[in-house]
Design a protein around this motif. Structure first.
Motif, PDB file in Angstrom:
ATOM      1  N   LEU A   1       0.805  -1.213   0.000  1.00 46.19           N
ATOM      2  CA  LEU A   1       0.000   0.000   0.000  1.00 46.19           C
ATOM      3  C   LEU A   1       0.841   1.269   0.000  1.00 46.19           C
ATOM      4  N   ILE A   2       2.092   1.181   0.396  1.00 41.44           N
ATOM      5  CA  ILE A   2       2.930   2.376   0.491  1.00 41.44           C
ATOM      6  C   ILE A   2       3.123   3.024  -0.869  1.00 41.44           C
ATOM      7  N   ASN A   3       3.459   2.232  -1.888  1.00 42.72           N
ATOM      8  CA  ASN A   3       3.715   2.781  -3.214  1.00 42.72           C
ATOM      9  C   ASN A   3       3.279   1.784  -4.287  1.00 42.72           C
ATOM     10  N   PRO A   4       1.983   1.709  -4.584  1.00 47.41           N
ATOM     11  CA  PRO A   4       1.512   0.731  -5.566  1.00 47.41           C
ATOM     12  C   PRO A   4       1.907   1.061  -6.998  1.00 47.41           C
ATOM     13  N   PHE A   5       2.437   2.268  -7.228  1.00 46.24           N
ATOM     14  CA  PHE A   5       2.839   2.678  -8.575  1.00 46.24           C
ATOM     15  C   PHE A   5       4.349   2.737  -8.731  1.00 46.24           C
ATOM     16  N   GLY A   6       5.051   2.004  -7.899  1.00 45.08           N
ATOM     17  CA  GLY A   6       6.514   2.009  -7.941  1.00 45.08           C
ATOM     18  C   GLY A   6       7.064   1.091  -9.021  1.00 45.08           C
ATOM     19  N   GLU A   7       8.229   0.536  -8.750  1.00 39.33           N
ATOM     20  CA  GLU A   7       8.926  -0.275  -9.741  1.00 39.33           C
ATOM     21  C   GLU A   7       9.076  -1.736  -9.335  1.00 39.33           C
ATOM     22  N   ASP A   8       8.420  -2.143  -8.252  1.00 37.97           N
ATOM     23  CA  ASP A   8       8.486  -3.538  -7.832  1.00 37.97           C
ATOM     24  C   ASP A   8       7.650  -4.411  -8.763  1.00 37.97           C
ATOM     25  N   ASP A   9       7.919  -5.700  -8.738  1.00 38.12           N
ATOM     26  CA  ASP A   9       7.183  -6.641  -9.583  1.00 38.12           C
ATOM     27  C   ASP A   9       5.697  -6.664  -9.272  1.00 38.12           C
ATOM     28  N   ASP A  10       5.326  -6.372  -8.039  1.00 37.80           N
ATOM     29  CA  ASP A  10       3.929  -6.419  -7.628  1.00 37.80           C
ATOM     30  C   ASP A  10       3.180  -5.117  -7.862  1.00 37.80           C
ATOM     31  N   ASP A  11       3.853  -4.081  -8.328  1.00 39.94           N
ATOM     32  CA  ASP A  11       3.226  -2.779  -8.526  1.00 39.94           C
ATOM     33  C   ASP A  11       2.420  -2.745  -9.822  1.00 39.94           C
ATOM     34  N   PHE A  12       1.543  -1.750  -9.914  1.00 39.02           N
ATOM     35  CA  PHE A  12       0.777  -1.553 -11.138  1.00 39.02           C
ATOM     36  C   PHE A  12       1.722  -1.240 -12.287  1.00 39.02           C
ATOM     37  N   GLU A  13       1.408  -1.734 -13.455  1.00 39.50           N
ATOM     38  CA  GLU A  13       2.223  -1.505 -14.654  1.00 39.50           C
ATOM     39  C   GLU A  13       1.766  -0.214 -15.329  1.00 39.50           C
ATOM     40  N   THR A  14       2.145   0.922 -14.768  1.00 38.51           N
ATOM     41  CA  THR A  14       1.694   2.202 -15.303  1.00 38.51           C
ATOM     42  C   THR A  14       2.281   2.492 -16.672  1.00 38.51           C
ATOM     43  N   ASN A  15       3.523   2.114 -16.919  1.00 37.52           N
ATOM     44  CA  ASN A  15       4.104   2.316 -18.248  1.00 37.52           C
ATOM     45  C   ASN A  15       3.363   1.499 -19.300  1.00 37.52           C
ATOM     46  N   TRP A  16       2.937   0.304 -18.939  1.00 41.64           N
ATOM     47  CA  TRP A  16       2.156  -0.520 -19.861  1.00 41.64           C
ATOM     48  C   TRP A  16       0.842   0.176 -20.215  1.00 41.64           C
ATOM     49  N   CYS A  17       0.195   0.792 -19.226  1.00 43.20           N
ATOM     50  CA  CYS A  17      -1.050   1.515 -19.475  1.00 43.20           C
ATOM     51  C   CYS A  17      -0.834   2.657 -20.455  1.00 43.20           C
ATOM     52  N   ILE A  18       0.249   3.398 -20.274  1.00 34.02           N
ATOM     53  CA  ILE A  18       0.561   4.510 -21.167  1.00 34.02           C
ATOM     54  C   ILE A  18       0.807   4.003 -22.581  1.00 34.02           C
ATOM     55  N   ASP A  19       1.621   2.946 -22.711  1.00 33.27           N
ATOM     56  CA  ASP A  19       1.910   2.386 -24.037  1.00 33.27           C
ATOM     57  C   ASP A  19       0.652   1.889 -24.720  1.00 33.27           C
ATOM     58  N   ARG A  20      -0.202   1.205 -23.980  1.00 34.89           N
ATOM     59  CA  ARG A  20      -1.437   0.668 -24.553  1.00 34.89           C
ATOM     60  C   ARG A  20      -2.344   1.798 -25.034  1.00 34.89           C
ATOM     61  N   ASN A  21      -2.531   2.831 -24.203  1.00 34.22           N
ATOM     62  CA  ASN A  21      -3.385   3.944 -24.582  1.00 34.22           C
ATOM     63  C   ASN A  21      -2.844   4.674 -25.793  1.00 34.22           C
ATOM     64  N   LEU A  22      -1.545   4.851 -25.856  1.00 36.80           N
ATOM     65  CA  LEU A  22      -0.947   5.518 -27.012  1.00 36.80           C
ATOM     66  C   LEU A  22      -1.115   4.674 -28.265  1.00 36.80           C
ATOM     67  N   GLN A  23      -0.944   3.373 -28.137  1.00 39.23           N
ATOM     68  CA  GLN A  23      -1.116   2.470 -29.280  1.00 39.23           C
ATOM     69  C   GLN A  23      -2.555   2.499 -29.792  1.00 39.23           C
ATOM     70  N   LEU A  24      -3.525   2.495 -28.902  1.00 38.29           N
ATOM     71  CA  LEU A  24      -4.923   2.579 -29.315  1.00 38.29           C
ATOM     72  C   LEU A  24      -5.227   3.900 -29.995  1.00 38.29           C
ATOM     73  N   TRP A  25      -4.667   4.974 -29.451  1.00 38.18           N
ATOM     74  CA  TRP A  25      -4.912   6.304 -30.023  1.00 38.18           C
ATOM     75  C   TRP A  25      -4.330   6.387 -31.429  1.00 38.18           C
ATOM     76  N   THR A  26      -3.124   5.870 -31.622  1.00 38.51           N
ATOM     77  CA  THR A  26      -2.507   5.965 -32.942  1.00 38.51           C
ATOM     78  C   THR A  26      -3.237   5.101 -33.971  1.00 38.51           C
ATOM     79  N   LYS A  27      -3.837   3.998 -33.541  1.00 46.70           N
ATOM     80  CA  LYS A  27      -4.598   3.164 -34.460  1.00 46.70           C
ATOM     81  C   LYS A  27      -5.903   3.835 -34.877  1.00 46.70           C
ATOM     82  N   CYS A  28      -6.449   4.670 -33.988  1.00 46.52           N
ATOM     83  CA  CYS A  28      -7.722   5.328 -34.274  1.00 46.52           C
ATOM     84  C   CYS A  28      -7.550   6.584 -35.134  1.00 46.52           C
ATOM     85  N   THR A  29      -6.346   7.110 -35.198  1.00 49.49           N
ATOM     86  CA  THR A  29      -6.156   8.357 -35.964  1.00 49.49           C
ATOM     87  C   THR A  29      -5.664   8.067 -37.353  1.00 49.49           C
TER      88      THR A  29
END
Length: 143
Positions: free
Chosen positions: A115-143
């Motif tokens: 709970l201290i840092n769920p957006f950090g760099e540990d293996d158990d943290d949320f994959e925020t970079n993956w979210c950014i990459d996915r959203n950018l990929q979807l946006w570029t496919k739609c344009t």
């Protein structure tokens, strides 16, 4: 959609060390295509002691209003729907920022260290970079 992706990136930069390391400056945000050079100038010109993740929402609102006035959004109900959804998304972003801003009491961290840092760099943290990459990929496919 680009403004939604930009907002996601700005809020993730503030809560995730992994995203901040990937995009340490606004120049990196521009180079990645999330923001234009002119937008960066406007963004940097706005002086605020607080996080400015909401700025792309203002840009979106201005753009949507212009599109309505030019007839590219044909109905005021459609414009209202777009604005309602963007406001809902803005609320989610502020909620995410609030979760990161408010500290976890020590007693909870001893039973739930993640709970201290769920957006950090540990293996158990949320994959925020993956979210950014996915959203950018979807946006570029739609344009």
């Amino acid at each position: 959609m680009r403004y939604v992706n930009l907002t996601s990136l700005l809020i993730f930069r503030s809560v995730s060390t992994a995203v901040y390391k990937r995009f340490p400056t606004m120049d990196h945000v521009v180079e990645a295509g999330f923001m234009t050079t002119d937008e960066r100038k406007l963004f940097n010109h706005l002086k605020s002691p607080h996080l400015k993740y909401w700025v792309p929402f203002i840009w979106f609102g201005n753009l949507a209003t212009k599109a309505r006035n030019e007839g590219r959004i044909r109905d005021s109900v459609d414009l209202q729907s777009l604005m309602t959804e963007m406001n809902r998304y803005r609320s989610w972003c502020s909620l995410l920022f609030g979760y990161d801003w408010v500290g976890i009491p020590l007693v909870y961290t001893q039973v739930a260290e993640q709970l201290i840092n769920p957006f950090g760099e540990d293996d158990d943290d949320f994959e925020t970079n993956w979210c950014i990459d996915r959203n950018l990929q979807l946006w570029t496919k739609c344009t």
